[in-house]
Design a protein around this motif. Structure first.
Motif, PDB file in Angstrom:
ATOM      1  N   ASP A 120      25.059  25.224  -8.352  1.00  0.00           N
ATOM      2  CA  ASP A 120      25.595  23.991  -8.953  1.00  0.00           C
ATOM      3  C   ASP A 120      27.066  24.198  -9.245  1.00  0.00           C
ATOM      4  O   ASP A 120      27.481  25.323  -9.550  1.00  0.00           O
ATOM      5  N   THR A 138      23.284  14.219 -15.171  1.00  0.00           N
ATOM      6  CA  THR A 138      22.308  13.203 -15.598  1.00  0.00           C
ATOM      7  C   THR A 138      21.246  13.791 -16.526  1.00  0.00           C
ATOM      8  O   THR A 138      20.814  13.145 -17.485  1.00  0.00           O
ATOM      9  N   SER A 139      20.857  15.025 -16.225  1.00  0.00           N
ATOM     10  CA  SER A 139      19.803  15.655 -17.023  1.00  0.00           C
ATOM     11  C   SER A 139      20.281  16.048 -18.415  1.00  0.00           C
ATOM     12  O   SER A 139      19.480  16.480 -19.242  1.00  0.00           O
ATOM     13  N   VAL A 195      13.086  11.524 -23.519  1.00  0.00           N
ATOM     14  CA  VAL A 195      11.675  11.160 -23.666  1.00  0.00           C
ATOM     15  C   VAL A 195      10.890  11.728 -22.486  1.00  0.00           C
ATOM     16  O   VAL A 195      11.288  11.540 -21.331  1.00  0.00           O
ATOM     17  N   VAL A 230      29.439  22.650  -3.671  1.00  0.00           N
ATOM     18  CA  VAL A 230      28.952  22.701  -2.290  1.00  0.00           C
ATOM     19  C   VAL A 230      29.697  21.639  -1.485  1.00  0.00           C
ATOM     20  O   VAL A 230      29.762  20.475  -1.879  1.00  0.00           O
ATOM     21  N   GLN A 250      14.970   8.298 -10.604  1.00  0.00           N
ATOM     22  CA  GLN A 250      15.363   7.107 -11.396  1.00  0.00           C
ATOM     23  C   GLN A 250      15.335   7.338 -12.920  1.00  0.00           C
ATOM     24  O   GLN A 250      15.963   8.267 -13.413  1.00  0.00           O
ATOM     25  N   HIS A 251      14.586   6.511 -13.653  1.00  0.00           N
ATOM     26  CA  HIS A 251      14.644   6.560 -15.125  1.00  0.00           C
ATOM     27  C   HIS A 251      13.782   7.676 -15.717  1.00  0.00           C
ATOM     28  O   HIS A 251      13.732   7.837 -16.930  1.00  0.00           O
ATOM     29  N   GLY A 283      13.439  11.106 -14.461  1.00  0.00           N
ATOM     30  CA  GLY A 283      13.648  12.426 -13.858  1.00  0.00           C
ATOM     31  C   GLY A 283      13.597  13.574 -14.846  1.00  0.00           C
ATOM     32  O   GLY A 283      13.270  14.700 -14.465  1.00  0.00           O
ATOM     33  N   SER A 336      11.475  13.666 -17.337  1.00  0.00           N
ATOM     34  CA  SER A 336      10.022  13.878 -17.467  1.00  0.00           C
ATOM     35  C   SER A 336       9.444  14.527 -16.209  1.00  0.00           C
ATOM     36  O   SER A 336       8.669  15.486 -16.279  1.00  0.00           O
TER      37      SER A 336
HETATM   38  C1  LIG Z   1      21.087   6.759 -20.120  1.00  0.00           C
HETATM   39  C2  LIG Z   1      19.946   7.472 -19.451  1.00  0.00           C
HETATM   40  C3  LIG Z   1      18.760   7.679 -20.146  1.00  0.00           C
HETATM   41  C4  LIG Z   1      17.683   8.333 -19.534  1.00  0.00           C
HETATM   42  N1  LIG Z   1      16.558   8.615 -20.274  1.00  0.00           N
HETATM   43  C5  LIG Z   1      15.541   9.319 -19.714  1.00  0.00           C
HETATM   44  C6  LIG Z   1      14.420   9.699 -20.487  1.00  0.00           C
HETATM   45  O1  LIG Z   1      14.346   9.454 -21.695  1.00  0.00           O
HETATM   46  N2  LIG Z   1      13.409  10.367 -19.871  1.00  0.00           N
HETATM   47  C7  LIG Z   1      13.461  10.696 -18.534  1.00  0.00           C
HETATM   48  O2  LIG Z   1      12.505  11.271 -18.030  1.00  0.00           O
HETATM   49  N3  LIG Z   1      14.551  10.406 -17.790  1.00  0.00           N
HETATM   50  C8  LIG Z   1      15.593   9.721 -18.333  1.00  0.00           C
HETATM   51  N4  LIG Z   1      16.688   9.404 -17.602  1.00  0.00           N
HETATM   52  C9  LIG Z   1      16.709   9.760 -16.166  1.00  0.00           C
HETATM   53  C10 LIG Z   1      16.983  11.234 -15.933  1.00  0.00           C
HETATM   54  O3  LIG Z   1      18.058  11.666 -16.746  1.00  0.00           O
HETATM   55  C11 LIG Z   1      17.311  11.497 -14.453  1.00  0.00           C
HETATM   56  O4  LIG Z   1      16.311  10.927 -13.628  1.00  0.00           O
HETATM   57  C12 LIG Z   1      17.348  12.998 -14.171  1.00  0.00           C
HETATM   58  O5  LIG Z   1      18.197  13.647 -15.069  1.00  0.00           O
HETATM   59  C13 LIG Z   1      17.800  13.287 -12.745  1.00  0.00           C
HETATM   60  O6  LIG Z   1      17.844  14.697 -12.604  1.00  0.00           O
HETATM   61  P1  LIG Z   1      18.407  15.379 -11.305  1.00  0.00           P
HETATM   62  O7  LIG Z   1      18.184  16.828 -11.431  1.00  0.00           O
HETATM   63  O8  LIG Z   1      17.860  14.676 -10.101  1.00  0.00           O
HETATM   64  O9  LIG Z   1      19.984  15.017 -11.317  1.00  0.00           O
HETATM   65  P2  LIG Z   1      21.177  15.698 -12.159  1.00  0.00           P
HETATM   66  O10 LIG Z   1      20.720  16.092 -13.503  1.00  0.00           O
HETATM   67  O11 LIG Z   1      22.335  14.784 -12.064  1.00  0.00           O
HETATM   68  O12 LIG Z   1      21.481  17.025 -11.345  1.00  0.00           O
HETATM   69  C14 LIG Z   1      22.212  17.009 -10.138  1.00  0.00           C
HETATM   70  C15 LIG Z   1      23.089  18.258 -10.133  1.00  0.00           C
HETATM   71  O13 LIG Z   1      23.780  18.328  -8.871  1.00  0.00           O
HETATM   72  C16 LIG Z   1      25.047  18.922  -9.126  1.00  0.00           C
HETATM   73  N5  LIG Z   1      25.935  18.609  -8.011  1.00  0.00           N
HETATM   74  C17 LIG Z   1      26.234  17.389  -7.508  1.00  0.00           C
HETATM   75  N6  LIG Z   1      27.050  17.507  -6.445  1.00  0.00           N
HETATM   76  C18 LIG Z   1      27.265  18.834  -6.268  1.00  0.00           C
HETATM   77  C19 LIG Z   1      28.007  19.598  -5.314  1.00  0.00           C
HETATM   78  N7  LIG Z   1      28.689  19.017  -4.319  1.00  0.00           N
HETATM   79  N8  LIG Z   1      28.016  20.944  -5.421  1.00  0.00           N
HETATM   80  C20 LIG Z   1      27.309  21.556  -6.412  1.00  0.00           C
HETATM   81  N9  LIG Z   1      26.588  20.892  -7.333  1.00  0.00           N
HETATM   82  C21 LIG Z   1      26.560  19.546  -7.260  1.00  0.00           C
HETATM   83  C22 LIG Z   1      25.479  18.298 -10.442  1.00  0.00           C
HETATM   84  O14 LIG Z   1      26.470  19.082 -11.072  1.00  0.00           O
HETATM   85  C23 LIG Z   1      24.167  18.228 -11.218  1.00  0.00           C
HETATM   86  O15 LIG Z   1      23.983  19.337 -12.071  1.00  0.00           O
HETATM   87  C24 LIG Z   1      17.787   8.760 -18.176  1.00  0.00           C
HETATM   88  C25 LIG Z   1      18.993   8.572 -17.489  1.00  0.00           C
HETATM   89  C26 LIG Z   1      20.066   7.943 -18.116  1.00  0.00           C
HETATM   90  C27 LIG Z   1      21.358   7.790 -17.362  1.00  0.00           C
END
Ligand SMILES: Cc1cc2nc3c(=O)[nH]c(=O)nc-3n(C[C@H](O)[C@H](O)[C@H](O)COP(=O)(O)OP(=O)(O)OC[C@H]3O[C@@H](n4cnc5c(N)ncnc54)[C@H](O)[C@@H]3O)c2cc1C
Length: 414
Positions: free
Chosen positions: A32, A40-41, A47, A222, A377-378, A380, A382
């Motif tokens: 990362d 996003t996480s 929740v 990356v 989506q909303h 992730g 969980s």
């Molecule tokens: C306001 C809000 C409230 C939410 N509330 C909830 C909730 O209560 N419960 C729930 O379950 N979900 C909730 N969600 C949704 C949840 O946060 C996301 O679905 C989840 O975090 C997605 O995780 P991820 O690992 O796919 O993405 P991310 O957490 O975004 O991880 C992607 C990673 O890729 C890395 N990256 C990107 N491009 C590159 C690159 N080129 N080179 C190296 N690294 C890179 C980033 O740095 C990042 O660390 C909410 C979202 C929002 C915005």
């Protein structure tokens, strides 16, 4: 021979994939550009929901659409230019809101959601952070008389799907959350859900567990992904890494690296904001609340009460627009005595969403050894761990903990 795998993205989804693959004996590297769990996480409401089985683009969306078209609603805002630039996604998203598409998507979401809390509990115990979990459910609240009927319909729907919810009257709500102002006419306590007090710290602890078990964590931006013989090559600004397999778990950035490979993923984002506020002296919340008609969540966190906003359909990298979060702040103050902001900045994040509101979990068509895990989506935060378990089971040819068919990349990629 031990197979090697490089996981791109250390959000909840990527870290969970890394742990699940490591558990099955693969040699795993996690990359990362930031520390784990900083995107996003990091900024979600924390929740771990058992109730989020109804996709946002359900048939009820059509009734609400006129409310949203004026672009003043706190639940959904959009930038017209962004929608016009992405007609495929928006038309696909709306076309999924047909009645006959509902039941299969609810069933698919349920298959992800149902195992999520038990998997988190296990991981939190293994990572030594069980104390971050509040097993107190979350509250969904309605203010109006019409809201009472909506609450009743929601209770029936969830109970029909085996989710435990309890309808509370004003007195019961006030006993449970004495600091809430008495403005709500209906309340549902989601008993099978839980929450954490700092989502970013949970991802960080899971990544530390992965490292303690021998996994490699690299910090690199990356810049490229390409086939290299039988395996895959990951290019960063300063180095190249080869592995037998690659997993793209880059959340809202996932489509960027796939495009040069000819894999055009219809991934869009639903942006959202948060800000922390201090509670008035002696007032507190025991669990997150969702004020349905005012369209915000308020979640007790380590560093104050986290106010989160609804959906903004805008380009992932477009400048902030704080209209939604500013709109909900006075509504949140009607419900709960928030005082000063705990910090100067407003956080923005992007929920990664495919048109059918289901994640993509599986091997990319025509690209053996390239695995995809994104689009949660909303939900992730969980569903990260179960996404990792499904992906790792598929990689290893084991039965997956949920039917992977609804999440197959082939539904959008040929
Ligand atoms: C306001 C809000 C409230 C939410 N509330 C909830 C909730 O209560 N419960 C729930 O379950 N979900 C909730 N969600 C949704 C949840 O946060 C996301 O679905 C989840 O975090 C997605 O995780 P991820 O690992 O796919 O993405 P991310 O957490 O975004 O991880 C992607 C990673 O890729 C890395 N990256 C990107 N491009 C590159 C690159 N080129 N080179 C190296 N690294 C890179 C980033 O740095 C990042 O660390 C909410 C979202 C929002 C915005």
């Amino acid at each position: 021979m031990t197979r090697s795998v490089i996981v791109l993205g250390a959000g909840m989804v990527g870290v969970s994939c890394a742990l699940a693959l490591q558990k099955r004996g693969l040699k795993v590297t996690l990359v990362d550009r930031r520390e784990p769990g900083r995107e996003t996480s990091y900024g979600n409401a924390g929740v771990i929901s058992r109730s989020s089985i109804m996709p946002l683009n359900n048939p009820g969306l059509w009734k609400n659409l006129p409310k949203y078209l004026g672009n003043r609603h706190a639940a959904v805002r959009y930038r017209l230019g962004h929608l016009l630039a992405n007609p495929g996604w928006i038309l696909g998203f709306l076309s999924e809101a047909k009645p006959d598409r509902l039941a299969p998507r609810v069933a698919a979401l349920e298959s992800l959601i149902a195992p999520s809390l038990p998997l988190h509990k296990r991981l939190m115990t293994e990572a030594g952070i069980a104390w971050r979990l509040r097993d107190t459910g979350f509250l969904e609240l309605w203010r109006s008389e019409e809201g009472r009927a909506a609450a009743e319909a929601r209770r029936t729907f969830l109970e029909d799907h085996g989710v435990r919810v309890e309808a509370l009257d004003r007195q019961a709500l006030s006993a449970l959350e004495p600091s809430l102002n008495p403005i709500f006419s209906a309340a549902l306590l989601h008993k099978d859900s839980a929450s954490v007090d700092w989502p970013g710290a949970v991802v960080e602890a899971y990544a530390a567990l992965f490292a303690a078990r021998g996994g490699t964590v690299l910090r690199h931006e990356v810049t490229g992904l390409s086939k290299q013989g039988e395996g895959w090559r990951v290019t960063t600004k300063s180095a190249q890494y080869d592995a037998d397999l690659a997993v793209v778990a880059l959340g809202p950035w996932s489509a960027d690296l796939l495009r040069p490979l000819g894999l055009k993923v219809p991934l869009n984002v639903e942006r959202g904001y948060h800000r922390h506020y201090q509670p008035a002296q002696g007032r507190f919340l025991n669990r997150p609340i969702y004020d349905v008609e005012a369209s915000y969540m308020l979640a007790p966190m380590e560093r104050g009460l986290r106010l989160t906003s609804g959906v903004e359909l805008a380009h992932r990298d477009a400048p902030d627009d704080h209209a939604q979060i500013e709109q909900v702040l006075p509504r949140a103050r009607e419900a709960f005595p928030l005082t000063e902001p705990a910090e100067d900045t407003t956080w923005r994040g992007s929920r990664p969403t495919l048109p059918d509101s289901l994640p993509m979990i599986g091997e990319a068509p025509r690209n053996p050894g390239l695995w995809l895990a994104f689009g949660n989506q909303h939900i992730g935060f969980s569903t990260g761990p179960v996404t990792g378990e499904i992906l790792a089971a598929l990689v290893c040819g084991e039965p997956a903990p949920a039917d992977p068919a609804p999440f197959a990349p082939g539904r959008y990629l040929s």
